[in-house]
Design a protein around this motif. Structure first.
Motif, short mmCIF file in Angstrom:
data_model
loop_
_atom_site.label_atom_id
_atom_site.label_comp_id
_atom_site.label_asym_id
_atom_site.label_seq_id
_atom_site.Cartn_x
_atom_site.Cartn_y
_atom_site.Cartn_z
N TRP A 71 -1.72 -52.95 2.89
CA TRP A 71 -2.93 -53.59 3.36
C TRP A 71 -3.10 -53.38 4.87
O TRP A 71 -2.20 -52.89 5.53
CB TRP A 71 -2.91 -55.08 3.04
CG TRP A 71 -1.90 -55.87 3.82
CD1 TRP A 71 -0.54 -55.88 3.62
CD2 TRP A 71 -2.14 -56.72 4.94
NE1 TRP A 71 0.06 -56.71 4.53
CE2 TRP A 71 -0.90 -57.24 5.36
CE3 TRP A 71 -3.30 -57.11 5.61
CZ2 TRP A 71 -0.77 -58.11 6.44
CZ3 TRP A 71 -3.17 -57.99 6.68
CH2 TRP A 71 -1.93 -58.48 7.08
N ALA A 72 -4.25 -53.79 5.38
CA ALA A 72 -4.52 -53.73 6.81
C ALA A 72 -5.52 -54.83 7.16
O ALA A 72 -6.34 -55.23 6.33
CB ALA A 72 -5.08 -52.37 7.20
N PRO A 76 -11.51 -55.07 4.56
CA PRO A 76 -12.01 -56.30 3.93
C PRO A 76 -11.44 -56.60 2.54
O PRO A 76 -11.01 -57.72 2.30
CB PRO A 76 -13.53 -56.10 3.90
CG PRO A 76 -13.80 -55.20 5.07
CD PRO A 76 -12.60 -54.26 5.10
N PRO A 77 -11.36 -55.62 1.60
CA PRO A 77 -10.79 -55.98 0.30
C PRO A 77 -9.31 -56.36 0.40
O PRO A 77 -8.82 -57.18 -0.39
CB PRO A 77 -10.96 -54.72 -0.56
CG PRO A 77 -11.69 -53.73 0.24
CD PRO A 77 -11.89 -54.26 1.61
N CYS A 78 -8.62 -55.80 1.39
CA CYS A 78 -7.21 -56.14 1.58
C CYS A 78 -7.05 -57.60 1.94
O CYS A 78 -6.26 -58.33 1.31
CB CYS A 78 -6.60 -55.30 2.70
SG CYS A 78 -6.56 -53.52 2.43
N VAL A 79 -7.78 -58.04 2.95
CA VAL A 79 -7.62 -59.42 3.40
C VAL A 79 -8.19 -60.40 2.38
O VAL A 79 -7.72 -61.54 2.28
CB VAL A 79 -8.20 -59.66 4.81
CG1 VAL A 79 -7.44 -58.84 5.83
CG2 VAL A 79 -9.67 -59.36 4.88
N GLY A 101 4.23 -57.43 1.53
CA GLY A 101 3.05 -56.81 2.11
C GLY A 101 3.49 -55.79 3.15
O GLY A 101 4.26 -56.12 4.05
N LEU A 102 3.01 -54.56 3.01
CA LEU A 102 3.27 -53.53 4.02
C LEU A 102 1.98 -53.26 4.77
O LEU A 102 1.02 -52.74 4.19
CB LEU A 102 3.80 -52.24 3.38
CG LEU A 102 5.22 -52.28 2.86
CD1 LEU A 102 5.66 -50.91 2.36
CD2 LEU A 102 6.19 -52.76 3.93
N ALA A 103 1.96 -53.64 6.03
CA ALA A 103 0.75 -53.52 6.84
C ALA A 103 0.65 -52.13 7.44
O ALA A 103 1.55 -51.68 8.15
CB ALA A 103 0.75 -54.58 7.93
N VAL A 104 -0.45 -51.47 7.15
CA VAL A 104 -0.77 -50.16 7.71
C VAL A 104 -1.68 -50.47 8.91
O VAL A 104 -2.90 -50.33 8.83
CB VAL A 104 -1.45 -49.25 6.67
CG1 VAL A 104 -1.71 -47.87 7.23
CG2 VAL A 104 -0.61 -49.17 5.40
N ASP A 105 -1.08 -50.93 9.98
CA ASP A 105 -1.83 -51.56 11.05
C ASP A 105 -0.97 -51.64 12.30
O ASP A 105 0.18 -51.22 12.30
CB ASP A 105 -2.23 -52.96 10.59
CG ASP A 105 -3.55 -53.44 11.15
OD1 ASP A 105 -3.86 -53.10 12.32
OD2 ASP A 105 -4.26 -54.17 10.45
N GLY A 127 2.90 -49.30 9.60
CA GLY A 127 2.25 -48.51 10.64
C GLY A 127 1.43 -47.38 10.06
O GLY A 127 1.06 -47.38 8.88
N LEU A 128 1.16 -46.39 10.89
CA LEU A 128 0.36 -45.25 10.43
C LEU A 128 1.10 -44.43 9.39
O LEU A 128 0.50 -43.76 8.57
CB LEU A 128 -0.06 -44.38 11.62
CG LEU A 128 -0.98 -45.08 12.62
CD1 LEU A 128 -1.29 -44.16 13.80
CD2 LEU A 128 -2.25 -45.57 11.97
N GLY A 129 2.42 -44.48 9.39
CA GLY A 129 3.22 -43.78 8.37
C GLY A 129 3.08 -44.42 7.00
O GLY A 129 3.52 -43.85 6.01
#
Length: 176
Positions: A71-72, A76-79, A101-105, A127-129
């Motif tokens: 998620w990030a 919007p659908p993630c949050v 939860g793995l944040a791509v953020d 992250g971006l990875g």
């Protein structure tokens, strides 16, 4: 029959047999991962950080059914689905389920979001990875949100691209 044709048929039969055996080995190996195989899987060996910079090892969740969600904060659908995931976590943790939860953020954005909307399950920074990691787990498009369900043995049971529903989670709860 010429010897050339015999060699051709034998080669085709050998190739088909090896393909079948390889498919069987791969599927059976994914269904019943031993702890040694679990440790060798690159995903289960990941060491990430929490939004606060604390270390988080994916292996700490091994041996239990796991719902992994990419998620990030800017998605919007993630949050929108995070409260649903939190309710799933609270309802299913006594049955052994874990949610990650793995944040791509960016860590600062995730910390700010979590300060306003705390979650009861762990969040780690991909992250971006995270896009590449999600692709390695079957997310062909690299989009968000993306969820993966693992069995207690580490086998991938389900994948879902897009926002989850309560029905998705109810069905997944029966998998453990």
């Amino acid at each position: 029959m010429s010897s050339r044709r015999k060699i051709l048929y034998a080669g085709a039969a050998l190739s088909a047999g090896l393909a079948g055996a390889g498919s069987f080995w791969w599927q059976s190996g994914r269904q019943a991962m031993s702890s040694a195989a679990l440790a060798a899987d690159p995903f289960w060996g990941l060491a990430l950080e929490t939004p606060d910079g604390a270390p988080f090892k994916i292996s700490s969740l091994a041996g239990q059914p796991l719902l992994l969600n990419f998620w990030a904060t800017w998605c919007p659908p993630c949050v929108e689905e995070l409260p649903l995931l939190n309710r799933f976590h609270l309802a299913q943790q006594s049955r052994g389920w874990r949610v990650l939860g793995l944040a791509v953020d960016q860590p600062s954005a995730v910390r700010a979001w979590l300060a306003k909307s705390p979650l009861d399950f762990p969040v780690a920074m991909a992250g971006l990875g995270g896009t590449e990691l999600s692709k390695s787990l079957g997310n062909v498009s690299g989009g968000l949100p993306f969820s993966v369900v693992f069995s207690a043995s580490g086998a991938v049971l389900q994948r879902r691209m897009g926002k989850l529903s309560a029905d998705d989670l109810a069905a997944w709860a029966l998998l453990a």
